[in-house]
Enzyme design. Structure first.
Site, short mmCIF file in Angstrom:
data_model
loop_
_atom_site.label_atom_id
_atom_site.label_comp_id
_atom_site.label_asym_id
_atom_site.label_seq_id
_atom_site.Cartn_x
_atom_site.Cartn_y
_atom_site.Cartn_z
N GLU A 67 0.81 -1.22 0.00
CA GLU A 67 0.00 0.00 0.00
C GLU A 67 0.84 1.27 0.00
OE1 GLU A 67 -0.88 -2.76 1.48
OE2 GLU A 67 -2.88 -3.09 0.65
N HIS A 136 -11.77 -4.73 8.53
CA HIS A 136 -12.15 -4.66 7.11
C HIS A 136 -13.45 -3.89 6.87
CE1 HIS A 136 -9.32 -8.00 7.11
NE2 HIS A 136 -9.28 -7.98 5.79
#
Ligand SMILES: Cc1ncc(C[n+]2csc(CCOP(=O)(O)OP(=O)(O)O)c2C)c(N)n1
Ligand SMILES: [Mg+2]
Lengths: 333, 326
Positions: A67, A136
């Site tokens: 990321e 999440h």
């Protein structure tokens, strides 16, 4: 067969269309992220399907699971004149790229005295409802809205998914594009090709007179779903779908509160220090002494998102809670 | 190790000119700060001049640089003009960033100085993006990320080397190993015997060179540039050096072995290279003295210009947060 029915599209299809149209029109628009290219499936939800086949894998490029490097690469390419769209699969994973987003993307224009700018879009999905629990599902828009230099948008319709994506790609600054998973697959009126939803402009999702409800993303639909119960109780609510969180449309909210004299906010993010708090404070500053009821914030409780279905369901605001709050604020009980 | 490339005479003199500029600028910076004429956090690079001076002679203005808080030597060697630099570190309106970036965030795209970061390791992910842009545009530019030995322990380093390798990006990772990260010695912080060894794990060439030797530095960096321009991918270069003035100017050196510092300063690469140029007949004493005098004169002019320049209007506080939407 109802031939008259307007064309329908889902948010996912509309996003895909926005990417394709933007990449077609401007070869500087490029995309990167985990599994975004077709050999890897065209995105975990298929949002980027077809793009690498049509425009080449050099323009729609699958990355390692990295990321920080993804956002860094987007920033660097944007400094050299490209318009990258970086996909960070889930909003919780933006946290491992926070230095790139907050210290660099947001600030390079300012720190360079305007010599450089970072026209990137970071698109990311989130939302409870799939049992993905604490790491999440979070709505972290307030983190980004708190960072000078970033813009934050969160559409609730297919038209705005398309229109905001096109506007975000056009925008000269970094835009965090928040997508809500549970509403990805709902058919809605389809966007028109080339449509732009201006960043910073809200939409009146439902007109009303007694109370202004400010919301965005998936909660727009739950708020609209509460209207019937409100109506039955004799409450007419004006629902404002902010669409943009940073900057947010103060004028639209003020105009509405001027008329209704009441305000509440609804979001899926936890309540303390959230977007609702900012809106409530701003409305209170403006309308001190003129409101007919206190401003209330409907939001998730201050806890991580739980896994078990009944707990997860109870965690996220639902139409019933929204309706009850609005009715209480208007009727006093 | 035999050097693959050797700088010709004029290039050696150009390397010296850049070294003289960097050394002179560092000495002047410390003097101006010590005299109280300027207040700023200052990360002296004195001792590390050879690295950018001998490397960046192989770059063009169009090549990209992402550097760090200890990076003023990198920027000057990349061509950032002295007056613009000084006005910025003095926080003045004619500075590169109108005084809003300061010594840790100088930016000057006209010479490819794209990002200066104060966050350890963060030069690297962004350099990859610039390199990706070159790859997309096929314009042959390379992107250089400079960073310290300490930065090789942060995640950004590892993510960046990996991505650069799998994408075959024209990125050059230039580690300036000065033996310390803040006050912590290399051996206490870094698992690898040498930073260059880490390249193996990323399937890219990694070389350790004497960063105080202009010939070795020139050769290694030029090799990396040629590889990058030829589309053969990234290189990790670890250039061994030493910082003479500790981490941040004003540090006390309590954490450092005095003998180590003394030895390093006695091996100062600047007088050594100067002597070599004269002895080898590449330059005359008078030629080098003239270069040094020019540096001093340019510094006089830049410092005076900067310290007399106005600060930006207060409306600058809220300018450049966002651009205008078309
Ligand atoms: C992410 C991050 N952590 C800590 C710091 C504080 N800090 C500034 S410089 C530095 C040392 C870095 O050492 P090294 O990478 O070897 O570079 P050098 O300063 O020696 O040139 C530290 C810890 C920082 N700026 N950024
Ligand atoms: Mg170091």
């Amino acid at each position: 067969m109802s031939e008259q029915k307007p064309a329908q599209a889902t948010i996912l299809q509309s996003l895909n269309q926005a990417f394709a149209d933007a990449m077609e029109e401007d070869e500087k628009v490029v995309m990167l992220g985990e599994d975004v290219a077709d050999p890897e499936g065209g995105g975990v939800t298929g949002a980027t399907k077809g793009l690498s086949t049509r425009f080449g894998e050099h323009r729609c490029r699958s990355t390692p699971i990295t990321e920080q490097a993804i956002v860094g690469a987007a920033i660097g390419a944007s400094l050299a004149g490209y318009k990258p769209i970086a996909e960070i699969m889930l909003m919780n994973f933006t946290t491992v790229a926070m230095d790139m987003i907050f210290n660099h993307a947001a600030k390079l224009r300012y720190m360079s005295g305007g010599q450089t700018n970072v026209p990137i879009v970071i698109r990311t999905m989130t939302g409870a409802g799939f049992g993905t629990a604490g790491q999440h599902s979070d709505f972290l828009e307030a983190w980004f809205a708190h960072a000078a230099g970033l813009k934050v948008v969160a559409p609730s319709t297919a038209e705005d998914a398309y229109g905001l994506m096109r506007a975000a790609i056009d925008d000269p600054d970094p835009v965090i594009f928040v997508e809500n998973m549970p509403i990805y697959w709902t058919p809605m009126p389809a966007p028109k090709k080339g449509h732009r939803t201006p960043i910073g402009k809200a939409r009146i999702a439902a007109p009303g007179d007694d109370i202004t409800i400010v919301t965005y993303s998936g909660m727009t639909h739950r708020t609209l779903g509460a209207l019937e119960a409100m109506k039955a109780a004799g409450v007419s609510a004006e629902v404002i779908d902010l669409r943009s969180i940073q900057p947010w449309d103060q004028e639209a909210v003020f105009n509405s509160v001027e008329k209704t004299g009441r305000c509440m906010t609804v979001h899926e993010a936890v309540k303390p220090f959230g977007v609702g708090a900012e809106i409530a404070a701003t409305v209170a500053e403006r309308f001190h002494g003129k409101l007919k009821a206190p401003i209330e914030r409907v939001a998730s409780p201050f806890a991580p998102v739980p896994f078990a279905k009944p707990l997860e369901t109870a965690f996220v605001p639902d139409s019933q809670r929204i309706a009850e709050t609005a009715i209480r604020l208007v009727k006093g009980k | 190790m035999k050097n693959t490339f050797t700088p010709d005479g004029p290039t050696q003199i150009e390397i010296f000119r850049r070294m003289a500029l960097l050394k002179g600028n560092d000495e002047r910076s410390r003097k101006v700060v010590t005299a109280g004429r300027l207040v700023m956090p200052y990360y002296s690079y004195r001792g590390q001049e050879v690295i950018p001076a001998a490397s960046f002679v192989s770059l063009t203005d169009q090549d990209y640089l992402c550097t760090i808080y200890r990076g003023i030597h990198d920027m000057l060697a990349k061509g950032l003009p002295l007056k613009d630099l000084w006005a910025e570190i003095a926080g003045r309106e004619p500075g590169t960033c109108k005084g809003k970036g300061g010594p840790m965030h100088l930016t000057y795209p006209k010479r490819g100085v794209m990002v200066t970061t104060g966050v350890v390791g963060s030069s690297m992910p962004i350099a990859n993006g610039l390199a990706w842009a070159s790859q997309l545009s096929k314009d042959g530019r390379v992107a250089v990320a400079t960073f310290g030995d300490g930065a090789s322990n942060i995640g950004a380093f590892h993510e960046s080397l990996n991505l650069a390798s799998v994408w075959k990006l024209p990125t050059i990772f230039l580690c300036q190993n000065n033996g310390y990260g803040e006050h912590t010695k290399y051996e206490k912080a870094t698992s690898a015997k040498q930073v260059a060894d880490r390249a193996i794990g990323y399937n890219m060439p990694g070389v350790r060179v004497n960063g105080n030797d202009p010939f070795e530095m020139y050769s290694a960096f030029r090799e990396a540039v040629e590889r990058a321009r030829a589309g053969e991918g990234p290189t990790l270069i670890e250039a061994m050096t030493f910082r003479f003035n500790g981490h941040v100017f004003g540090d006390n050196d309590a954490y450092m072995d005095p003998a180590e510092k003394k030895a390093a300063m006695e091996a100062d690469p600047y007088p050594a290279f100067r002597k070599k140029l004269v002895e080898s007949g590449v330059a005359t004493e008078a030629q080098l003295a003239e270069i040094e005098a020019k540096v001093e004169a340019d510094l006089d002019e830049a410092v005076n210009f900067a310290l007399e320049a106005p600060f930006a209007d207060l409306k600058e506080v809220m300018t450049d947060v966002y651009g205008d939407v078309a």
